[in-house]
Design an enzyme around this catalytic site. Sequence first.
Site, mmCIF file in Angstrom:
data_model
loop_
_atom_site.group_PDB
_atom_site.id
_atom_site.type_symbol
_atom_site.label_atom_id
_atom_site.label_comp_id
_atom_site.label_asym_id
_atom_site.label_seq_id
_atom_site.Cartn_x
_atom_site.Cartn_y
_atom_site.Cartn_z
ATOM 1 N N LYS A 1 0.822 -1.219 0.000
ATOM 2 C CA LYS A 1 0.000 0.000 0.000
ATOM 3 C C LYS A 1 0.858 1.271 0.000
ATOM 4 O O LYS A 1 0.664 2.147 -0.819
ATOM 5 C CB LYS A 1 -0.937 0.022 1.226
ATOM 6 C CG LYS A 1 -1.908 -1.134 1.293
ATOM 7 C CD LYS A 1 -2.891 -0.970 2.445
ATOM 8 C CE LYS A 1 -2.259 -1.021 3.822
ATOM 9 N NZ LYS A 1 -1.763 -2.339 4.239
ATOM 10 N N ARG B 1 -9.854 0.631 8.823
ATOM 11 C CA ARG B 1 -9.461 -0.752 9.111
ATOM 12 C C ARG B 1 -10.540 -1.501 9.888
ATOM 13 O O ARG B 1 -10.393 -2.700 10.141
ATOM 14 C CB ARG B 1 -8.182 -0.756 9.942
ATOM 15 C CG ARG B 1 -6.907 -0.831 9.121
ATOM 16 C CD ARG B 1 -5.706 -0.725 10.042
ATOM 17 N NE ARG B 1 -4.620 -1.539 9.630
ATOM 18 C CZ ARG B 1 -3.509 -1.065 9.048
ATOM 19 N NH1 ARG B 1 -3.376 0.213 8.809
ATOM 20 N NH2 ARG B 1 -2.548 -1.880 8.723
ATOM 21 N N ARG C 1 11.750 -6.195 4.884
ATOM 22 C CA ARG C 1 11.486 -4.778 4.589
ATOM 23 C C ARG C 1 12.400 -3.862 5.411
ATOM 24 O O ARG C 1 12.643 -4.105 6.582
ATOM 25 C CB ARG C 1 10.025 -4.477 4.934
ATOM 26 C CG ARG C 1 9.658 -3.013 4.827
ATOM 27 C CD ARG C 1 8.193 -2.803 4.689
ATOM 28 N NE ARG C 1 7.446 -2.954 5.936
ATOM 29 C CZ ARG C 1 6.129 -2.753 6.007
ATOM 30 N NH1 ARG C 1 5.439 -2.440 4.941
ATOM 31 N NH2 ARG C 1 5.507 -2.910 7.162
ATOM 32 N N ARG D 1 11.206 -1.845 10.949
ATOM 33 C CA ARG D 1 10.122 -1.484 11.866
ATOM 34 C C ARG D 1 10.019 -2.498 13.005
ATOM 35 O O ARG D 1 10.173 -3.687 12.782
ATOM 36 C CB ARG D 1 8.788 -1.470 11.102
ATOM 37 C CG ARG D 1 8.416 -0.096 10.597
ATOM 38 C CD ARG D 1 7.290 -0.134 9.623
ATOM 39 N NE ARG D 1 6.091 -0.821 10.118
ATOM 40 C CZ ARG D 1 4.941 -0.860 9.461
ATOM 41 N NH1 ARG D 1 4.839 -0.237 8.302
ATOM 42 N NH2 ARG D 1 3.908 -1.489 9.951
ATOM 43 N N ARG E 1 -0.780 -9.170 12.979
ATOM 44 C CA ARG E 1 -1.329 -8.163 12.053
ATOM 45 C C ARG E 1 -2.122 -8.816 10.933
ATOM 46 O O ARG E 1 -3.181 -8.325 10.539
ATOM 47 C CB ARG E 1 -0.195 -7.301 11.481
ATOM 48 C CG ARG E 1 0.314 -6.275 12.495
ATOM 49 C CD ARG E 1 1.727 -5.799 12.201
ATOM 50 N NE ARG E 1 1.887 -5.235 10.898
ATOM 51 C CZ ARG E 1 3.059 -5.199 10.237
ATOM 52 N NH1 ARG E 1 4.138 -5.720 10.782
ATOM 53 N NH2 ARG E 1 3.133 -4.648 9.056
#
Length: 217
Positions: free
Chosen positions: A13, A88, A122, A155, A166
């Site tokens: 996203k 969400r 990531r 992160r 998540r």
Amino acid sequence: MKAIIFGAPGSGKGTYASRLQIKLGVEVISMGDIFRELMKEESDLGREVKYYVEKGLLVPDEIVVEVLKKRLSKIPPEKGYILDGFPRTLEQAKTLETIAKLDVILLLMVPDWMIIERLSSRRICQNCGTVYNLRFLKPKVDGICDKCGGPLYQRSDDNPEVIKKRLQIYQDQTSPLLQHYKEKKVPFIVSNTTSLETPPERVVEEFTTELKKLKLA
Ligand code: ADP
């Protein structure tokens, strides 16, 4: 254009929204980025947000809605925007309906195995927020942002245990929103990613072509 970019954590996203921002000249409102900024602050709100984000839990709706409204109030009325990470929950979607009329949903479909692969490798620039991937979207120099030379970091919620949480919350609480938007007859543009090597530009190109057909770009 008022759009939401929708997909599981790690579906891309943020990556696509930031490219669409440049290409189409729209604003991007990323809830995750706003929360990460707040988490750096020594404030009660920052500490509260951190408590939820680090566990992979959703920040309570009252806080999210308040933060979103404040951010939206800074956008000039004629300017289009893409919401990344909002709504969400059904509650958040209903609140959004009282604030704005959505033109389109950009939906990213990515298989679970690819998401786990992507999230665990990531890295993000501490300075400008550009997203890299150690396997598929590498920086030119290890640990350094191509764009601004800032240091890259991982992160705190990109670790296997929190990633699992998540993904589960996405399945349980967020993905049912798709049905809600189908019933509301909001147009969808769907991108199916099946290969880890698909360059982001291709997805952005696909979205732009479809947005033009809807006269939104
Ligand atoms: P991702 O989509 O990769 O999970 P984000 O950067 O969008 O990551 O969000 C990071 C975290 O911020 C989420 O796991 C959640 O804790 C919090 N968050 C972001 N957006 C919302 C929202 N709309 N409602 C509740 N919590 C949110």
